[in-house]
Design a protein around this motif. Structure first.
Motif, PDB file in Angstrom:
ATOM      1  N   ALA A  42       0.851  -1.193   0.000  1.00 14.93           N
ATOM      2  CA  ALA A  42       0.000   0.000   0.000  1.00 14.93           C
ATOM      3  C   ALA A  42       0.881   1.235   0.000  1.00 14.93           C
ATOM      4  O   ALA A  42       0.622   2.204  -0.719  1.00 14.93           O
ATOM      5  N   ASN A  43       1.967   1.192   0.780  1.00 17.20           N
ATOM      6  CA  ASN A  43       2.856   2.354   0.815  1.00 17.20           C
ATOM      7  C   ASN A  43       3.550   2.575  -0.527  1.00 17.20           C
ATOM      8  O   ASN A  43       3.604   3.686  -1.045  1.00 17.20           O
ATOM      9  N   LEU A  44       4.058   1.478  -1.113  1.00 14.33           N
ATOM     10  CA  LEU A  44       4.771   1.624  -2.395  1.00 14.33           C
ATOM     11  C   LEU A  44       3.809   2.114  -3.469  1.00 14.33           C
ATOM     12  O   LEU A  44       4.152   2.964  -4.291  1.00 14.33           O
ATOM     13  N   LEU A  45       2.573   1.564  -3.452  1.00 10.16           N
ATOM     14  CA  LEU A  45       1.592   1.982  -4.461  1.00 10.16           C
ATOM     15  C   LEU A  45       1.220   3.450  -4.263  1.00 10.16           C
ATOM     16  O   LEU A  45       1.117   4.201  -5.233  1.00 10.16           O
ATOM     17  N   SER A  46       1.051   3.865  -2.990  1.00 11.54           N
ATOM     18  CA  SER A  46       0.637   5.252  -2.803  1.00 11.54           C
ATOM     19  C   SER A  46       1.745   6.191  -3.251  1.00 11.54           C
ATOM     20  O   SER A  46       1.483   7.220  -3.863  1.00 11.54           O
ATOM     21  N   ASN A  47       3.027   5.805  -3.006  1.00 11.52           N
ATOM     22  CA  ASN A  47       4.128   6.630  -3.524  1.00 11.52           C
ATOM     23  C   ASN A  47       4.105   6.665  -5.043  1.00 11.52           C
ATOM     24  O   ASN A  47       4.271   7.717  -5.657  1.00 11.52           O
ATOM     25  N   ALA A  48       3.912   5.479  -5.657  1.00 11.05           N
ATOM     26  CA  ALA A  48       3.937   5.409  -7.124  1.00 11.05           C
ATOM     27  C   ALA A  48       2.838   6.292  -7.699  1.00 11.05           C
ATOM     28  O   ALA A  48       3.049   7.008  -8.683  1.00 11.05           O
ATOM     29  N   ILE A  49       1.663   6.265  -7.056  1.00  9.55           N
ATOM     30  CA  ILE A  49       0.552   7.088  -7.550  1.00  9.55           C
ATOM     31  C   ILE A  49       0.874   8.567  -7.353  1.00  9.55           C
ATOM     32  O   ILE A  49       0.709   9.385  -8.248  1.00  9.55           O
ATOM     33  N   LYS A  50       1.416   8.848  -6.148  1.00 12.48           N
ATOM     34  CA  LYS A  50       1.732  10.236  -5.811  1.00 12.48           C
ATOM     35  C   LYS A  50       2.709  10.851  -6.815  1.00 12.48           C
ATOM     36  O   LYS A  50       2.583  11.999  -7.195  1.00 12.48           O
ATOM     37  N   PHE A  51       3.692  10.043  -7.240  1.00 16.66           N
ATOM     38  CA  PHE A  51       4.735  10.600  -8.088  1.00 16.66           C
ATOM     39  C   PHE A  51       4.514  10.333  -9.576  1.00 16.66           C
ATOM     40  O   PHE A  51       5.402  10.565 -10.378  1.00 16.66           O
ATOM     41  N   SER A  52       3.318   9.808  -9.946  1.00 14.89           N
ATOM     42  CA  SER A  52       3.020   9.583 -11.368  1.00 14.89           C
ATOM     43  C   SER A  52       2.288  10.790 -11.925  1.00 14.89           C
ATOM     44  O   SER A  52       1.513  11.420 -11.211  1.00 14.89           O
ATOM     45  N   PRO A  53       2.521  11.063 -13.208  1.00 18.80           N
ATOM     46  CA  PRO A  53       1.713  12.123 -13.819  1.00 18.80           C
ATOM     47  C   PRO A  53       0.248  11.658 -13.903  1.00 18.80           C
ATOM     48  O   PRO A  53      -0.010  10.456 -13.992  1.00 18.80           O
ATOM     49  N   ASP A  54      -0.667  12.589 -13.911  1.00 21.92           N
ATOM     50  CA  ASP A  54      -2.096  12.243 -13.976  1.00 21.92           C
ATOM     51  C   ASP A  54      -2.382  11.354 -15.173  1.00 21.92           C
ATOM     52  O   ASP A  54      -1.806  11.532 -16.245  1.00 21.92           O
ATOM     53  N   GLY A  55      -3.256  10.380 -14.957  1.00 23.69           N
ATOM     54  CA  GLY A  55      -3.726   9.556 -16.064  1.00 23.69           C
ATOM     55  C   GLY A  55      -2.793   8.403 -16.410  1.00 23.69           C
ATOM     56  O   GLY A  55      -3.092   7.618 -17.306  1.00 23.69           O
ATOM     57  N   GLU A  56      -1.647   8.286 -15.718  1.00 28.61           N
ATOM     58  CA  GLU A  56      -0.706   7.198 -16.040  1.00 28.61           C
ATOM     59  C   GLU A  56      -1.169   5.869 -15.427  1.00 28.61           C
ATOM     60  O   GLU A  56      -2.031   5.842 -14.548  1.00 28.61           O
ATOM     61  N   THR A  57      -0.566   4.789 -15.902  1.00 29.25           N
ATOM     62  CA  THR A  57      -0.843   3.484 -15.305  1.00 29.25           C
ATOM     63  C   THR A  57       0.354   3.068 -14.455  1.00 29.25           C
ATOM     64  O   THR A  57       1.493   3.197 -14.884  1.00 29.25           O
ATOM     65  N   VAL A  58       0.064   2.579 -13.260  1.00 33.66           N
ATOM     66  CA  VAL A  58       1.119   2.029 -12.407  1.00 33.66           C
ATOM     67  C   VAL A  58       1.038   0.516 -12.564  1.00 33.66           C
ATOM     68  O   VAL A  58      -0.054  -0.040 -12.661  1.00 33.66           O
ATOM     69  N   ILE A  59       2.188  -0.160 -12.635  1.00 33.01           N
ATOM     70  CA  ILE A  59       2.150  -1.617 -12.807  1.00 33.01           C
ATOM     71  C   ILE A  59       2.595  -2.302 -11.527  1.00 33.01           C
ATOM     72  O   ILE A  59       3.611  -1.924 -10.922  1.00 33.01           O
ATOM     73  N   LEU A  60       1.811  -3.281 -11.115  1.00 34.69           N
ATOM     74  CA  LEU A  60       2.201  -4.111  -9.979  1.00 34.69           C
ATOM     75  C   LEU A  60       2.497  -5.482 -10.568  1.00 34.69           C
ATOM     76  O   LEU A  60       1.616  -6.099 -11.169  1.00 34.69           O
ATOM     77  N   ARG A  61       3.729  -5.932 -10.456  1.00 32.64           N
ATOM     78  CA  ARG A  61       4.115  -7.143 -11.157  1.00 32.64           C
ATOM     79  C   ARG A  61       4.708  -8.161 -10.196  1.00 32.64           C
ATOM     80  O   ARG A  61       5.503  -7.816  -9.320  1.00 32.64           O
ATOM     81  N   LEU A  62       4.306  -9.396 -10.396  1.00 33.69           N
ATOM     82  CA  LEU A  62       4.836 -10.482  -9.583  1.00 33.69           C
ATOM     83  C   LEU A  62       5.612 -11.418 -10.500  1.00 33.69           C
ATOM     84  O   LEU A  62       5.101 -11.845 -11.531  1.00 33.69           O
ATOM     85  N   GLN A  63       6.852 -11.722 -10.146  1.00 34.81           N
ATOM     86  CA  GLN A  63       7.682 -12.571 -11.013  1.00 34.81           C
ATOM     87  C   GLN A  63       8.423 -13.599 -10.183  1.00 34.81           C
ATOM     88  O   GLN A  63       8.706 -13.367  -9.012  1.00 34.81           O
ATOM     89  N   ARG A  64       8.764 -14.698 -10.856  1.00 35.67           N
ATOM     90  CA  ARG A  64       9.684 -15.649 -10.214  1.00 35.67           C
ATOM     91  C   ARG A  64      11.084 -15.293 -10.665  1.00 35.67           C
ATOM     92  O   ARG A  64      11.297 -14.871 -11.785  1.00 35.67           O
ATOM     93  N   GLN A  65      12.054 -15.496  -9.780  1.00 32.69           N
ATOM     94  CA  GLN A  65      13.446 -15.230 -10.134  1.00 32.69           C
ATOM     95  C   GLN A  65      14.269 -16.440  -9.738  1.00 32.69           C
ATOM     96  O   GLN A  65      13.842 -17.236  -8.896  1.00 32.69           O
ATOM     97  N   PRO A  66      15.454 -16.558 -10.322  1.00 29.80           N
ATOM     98  CA  PRO A  66      16.267 -17.732 -10.006  1.00 29.80           C
ATOM     99  C   PRO A  66      16.497 -17.842  -8.503  1.00 29.80           C
ATOM    100  O   PRO A  66      16.540 -16.825  -7.802  1.00 29.80           O
ATOM    101  N   GLY A  67      16.654 -19.068  -8.022  1.00 35.16           N
ATOM    102  CA  GLY A  67      16.959 -19.276  -6.608  1.00 35.16           C
ATOM    103  C   GLY A  67      15.709 -19.203  -5.742  1.00 35.16           C
ATOM    104  O   GLY A  67      15.768 -18.672  -4.641  1.00 35.16           O
TER     105      GLY A  67
END
Ligand code: ADP
Length: 811
Positions: free
Chosen positions: A442-467
């Motif tokens: 929630a904190n990271l998303l609120s920062n991302a929204i706060k610092f995005s220009p109006d109308g932009e899309t924020v991406i929340l992505r889940l990935q697997r990584q080695p190990g």
């Protein structure tokens, strides 16, 4: 000549006597000021010069050889102008008193020596004297004497110089060095003794424990405070002993472990630990353990320093408790203020006049900020006092991400920002506290929204990584984090732009709390940023071991080979339900909450189908549908329309509804969805699959294309660059990849391909490394035929109708 050497010996004896004398005098004058000491040095050196002149034998009429220049230069070099003045004046007076033909040149020689010594003294300035300085002084004084000869009247000096110049100058040089070295050593000894005196006083009088131990943990030195703390009686009783002689074994073992790690890492460690003091009082000590090295740089022992910090800790705790109490007390009234203002602002109490409505809105927003600040402070306090409770369980991540998005809707609406969810790690689970992870996101998303220009899309992505790692990324296209601020970003109350507090809200505590929480969950928080291009914050966590799970019978596919569906839905709870249903059917899904993000996702990733909410975020889903059908990629994607008014919409779309698999009413009926999905996967797509064959050998290209036959559409790339160009222009259903390309390794292409594009490595080099999930097979040329590759292609693309053409005899 013999005279010179006799003279030298006699003079050296004189030097020794004078230096011993100077040692005694300077010792007696230890407590006097520097000025007095300099004057004394000048006087002693003057005495040396005079007696040296007395002892010396004339080697020509009125011409004497002695050590006066060495004494005078030394006075100037070690004692500065005061010493130089005294020594020079006395020596000149005496030389004039002796008289003779050499008197005036002698006086000049004295002046030259004084000038040389003083020059050196000031050239060195405050820096430490080195051996070469004394050598240099010797050479300079000898050169000064040579000039003295040249000043002799009627060439007598030149004559004497021709006869005895070299031994004479050597004599001056050697004696200057002897005097210089002896005085310098004396000086250093005195300095050392003084330093020792200071250090022992410091160590003795220090109320804190200070010890030096060897690498085995034995005390080499300690101060009385340590002796008292260890109840050893005296410092001497400690020397040679270890902690094991004074503390219970388990405690001593713990201390020893800290020391061993200091020794091994070669770094200073700081530890706060509970302790029992000699008066049985319980408290805290702050311990510092620093390695120390010998001259060769090897670590030979440890310095340990222990300070009683009981009082500071108590004070800090009181302060924290005070803040916490105040915050708690503030929270309750504030919550009701915020609640009331919220109700009034929402018009529950009736419509307000516009001016009043505006004021209430301001009050409401500010009360929210206060609540936020207080919650952050309370969290920080909880973390610092170790009171934050973590309820760790095995948690499916997808629902946590969905809830974090749903919870961020407040912030989003004002700025028209949407959050797209990209799930590249279906069914990922981790052992953690879901509420705390929610808080971090929630904190990271609120920062991302706060610092995005109006109308932009924020991406929340889940990935697997080695190990066995999972990475949750929050990606924005905002202003980025300034270079200068990057290393402070996780500090408490840090904000890149202090005016943010007013313009964007926030306390600067959020990221510091988030980082601590993530670390307590055993993960790490990092970021990548580019000024002007945006920021990605990454939460890295360890994935829980996957328990073997029976796969649903509907579509038998390998887990890592799941088909991907795009959910276009703006209501978070509905998209969560759809994602769950799709997961049960063994599909992976991404969520696009609006048309713009749906377009972005469709352009960059491969989907077997999409669900489409016809009223998407107030925009018309039908418009998106038409756009897709008219676009270059995914034009034929099967669509499942989901709508509150399915039948009505169906009518309004009329004949243009090609490729719509079904129309589902909300709430979605799982059986109908199941049937629709089944239709999608069993339906053979009526287009030919696009395959990219990256290969520089013409023969292999031809054979492969023959083998795959006309049911596929093959593009070939003969170099890495060509391949990169091809994938930038078009999306492929599969890639066959050669490794050894003329301009690089084919493996470099992997990072440019969308994650779902399956890859077959077909190469002359034998590879046995694991290239990750997306490389479905690694085949070696000659060991595997092109036909085998073609067969595998057919298997990997079950949604296409491919007939393999036998080109090899016997097939
Ligand atoms: P705040 O409550 O002020 O947002 P944080 O600790 O969450 O506190 O963030 C601290 C600062 O880090 C912000 O004020 C901002 O300067 C910077 N920051 C955080 N996230 C981003 C982002 N996504 N883009 C740009 N700057 C950011």
């Amino acid at each position: 000549m013999g005279t010179i050497w006799q003279s030298l010996l006699a003079n050296l004896a004189l030097v020794s006597i004078f230096l011993v004398g100077w040692d005694i005098i300077s010792d007696l004058a230890r407590r006097t000021s520097r000025k007095v000491q300099d004057l004394l040095l000048g006087a002693v050196m003057a005495g040396g010069a005079i007696i040296s002149m007395l002892l010396a034998m004339p080697i020509a009429s009125g011409f004497i050889v002695d050590l006066r220049s060495a004494f005078i230069a030394s006075a100037a070099f070690f004692g500065g102008w005061r010493a130089a003045a005294i020594a020079t004046l006395c020596a000149i007076a005496f030389r004039l008193y002796l008289g003779g033909a050499g008197a005036w040149p002698g006086v000049t020689g004295i002046l030259i020596s004084a000038a040389v010594g003083l020059g050196y003294h000031y050239a060195i300035g405050g820096r430490r004297r080195k051996s070469v300085d004394i050598l240099g002084l010797g050479a300079a004084v000898a050169a000064g004497s040579a000039i003295g000869f040249m000043l002799f009247p009627s060439h007598a000096g030149l004559e004497i110089f021709k006869q005895a110049g070299l031994p004479l100058l050597s004599f001056v040089f050697v004696s200057q060095i002897i005097i210089g070295v002896l005085l310098d050593r004396q000086w250093r000894r005195r300095e050392l003794a003084e330093a020792n005196l200071i250090f022992s006083a410091m160590v003795r009088e220090l109320p804190d424990c200070l010890n030096v131990k060897d690498s085995q943990g034995r005390f080499i030195a300690a101060n009385p405070a340590t002796a008292r703390f260890m109840r050893a009686g005296s410092v001497d009783a400690l020397i040679g002993k270890t902690d094991f002689d004074f503390f219970p074994t388990d405690l001593a073992e713990k201390f020893r472990q800290d020391e061993v790690s200091t020794l091994e890492r070669g770094e200073t460690v700081r530890i706060d630990q509970p302790a029992v003091f000699p008066d049985e009082r319980k408290g805290w000590i702050a311990t510092l353990k620093a390695p120390f090295r010998d001259e060769a740089g090897r670590i030979v022992g440890i310095i340990t320093y222990n300070r009683d910090v009981t009082e500071q800790r108590r004070a800090a705790q009181l302060k924290n408790e005070f803040i916490s109490t105040v915050s708690h007390e503030l929270r309750t009234p504030l919550t009701s203020i915020r609640g009331s203002l919220g109700l009034i602002a929402a018009g529950v109490t009736g419509a307000l006049p516009p001016k009043a409505a505006n004021l209430v809105k301001i009050a409401h927003t500010n009360s929210e900020r206060l609540v936020h600040l207080i919650n952050d402070i309370l969290d920080m306090e909880k973390i610092e006092s170790g009171k934050m409770v973590f309820q760790v369980t095995r948690t499916a991540l997808r629902p946590v991400l969905e809830q974090a998005i749903a919870g961020s809707t407040n912030y989003m609406s004002e700025k028209q920002i949407r959050i797209a969810l990209m799930d590249d790690a279906p069914r990922a689970e981790a052992v953690l506290d879901p509420d705390r992870l929610h808080q971090v996101l929630a904190n990271l998303l609120s920062n991302a929204i706060k610092f995005s220009p109006d109308g932009e899309t924020v991406i929340l992505r889940l990935q697997r990584q080695p190990g066995r790692k999972l990475r949750i990324s929050v990606i924005d296209r905002g202003s980025g984090i300034p270079d200068t601020f990057q290393d402070q970003i996780f500090e408490k109350f840090a904000q890149a732009d202090a005016s943010n507090t007013r313009s964007k809200g926030g306390t600067g505590l959020g990221l510091s709390i988030a980082k601590t929480i993530v670390e307590k969950l055993g993960g790490s928080l990092s970021f990548e940023t580019g000024e002007g291009t945006g920021t990605a914050f990454h939460v890295d966590l360890l994935e829980a071991e996957r328990p073997p799970r029976p796969e649903p019978a509907v579509i038998v596919r390998k887990r890592d080979n799941r088909l991907r569906v795009l959910i276009c839905e703006d209501e978070a709870d509905i998209s969560a339900v759809l994602a769950m249903l799709l997961d049960a059917e063994n599909f992976t899904s991404d969520v696009a909450p609006d048309i713009a993000s749906a377009k972005t996702l469709l352009r960059t990733r491969d989907y077997v189908a999409m669900t489409l909410d016809i009223k998407l975020a107030g925009e018309s889903g039908i418009e998106l549908f038409r756009h897709i059908r008219a676009s270059a990629t995914n034009a034929d994607i099967p669509v499942i329309v989901i709508s509150a008014v399915a039948d009505e919409t169906r009518r309004s779309l009329n004949g243009s509804a090609i490729g719509i698999v079904d129309w589902l009413e909300k709430p979605v009926d799982p059986d109908r969805l199941h049937a629709a999905l089944e239709k999608i996967v069993t339906r053979k797509l009526d287009r030919r699959p696009n395959i990219l064959h990256v290969e520089d050998d013409e023969g292999v290209l031809t054979v492969m294309s023959e083998g795959l036959g006309p049911d596929v559409c093959i593009s070939s790339a003969r170099s890495l660059v060509q391949a990169q160009e091809a994938i930038a222009l078009q999306r492929f259903d599969l890639v066959i990849l050669d490794i050894g390309l003329p301009d690089g390794s084919g493996l470099d292409l992997l990072k440019d391909l969308p994650p779902e594009t399956p890859v077959i490595v077909f190469s002359a080099v034998e590879l046995d490394q694991n290239l990750g999930d997306r490389v479905r097979a690694i085949m070696t040329k000659t060991k595997t035929s092109e036909l085998d590759v073609a067969r595998l292609v057919k298997n990997l693309l079950p949604t296409f109708d491919i007939h393999i053409h036998a080109t090899t005899p016997g097939e």
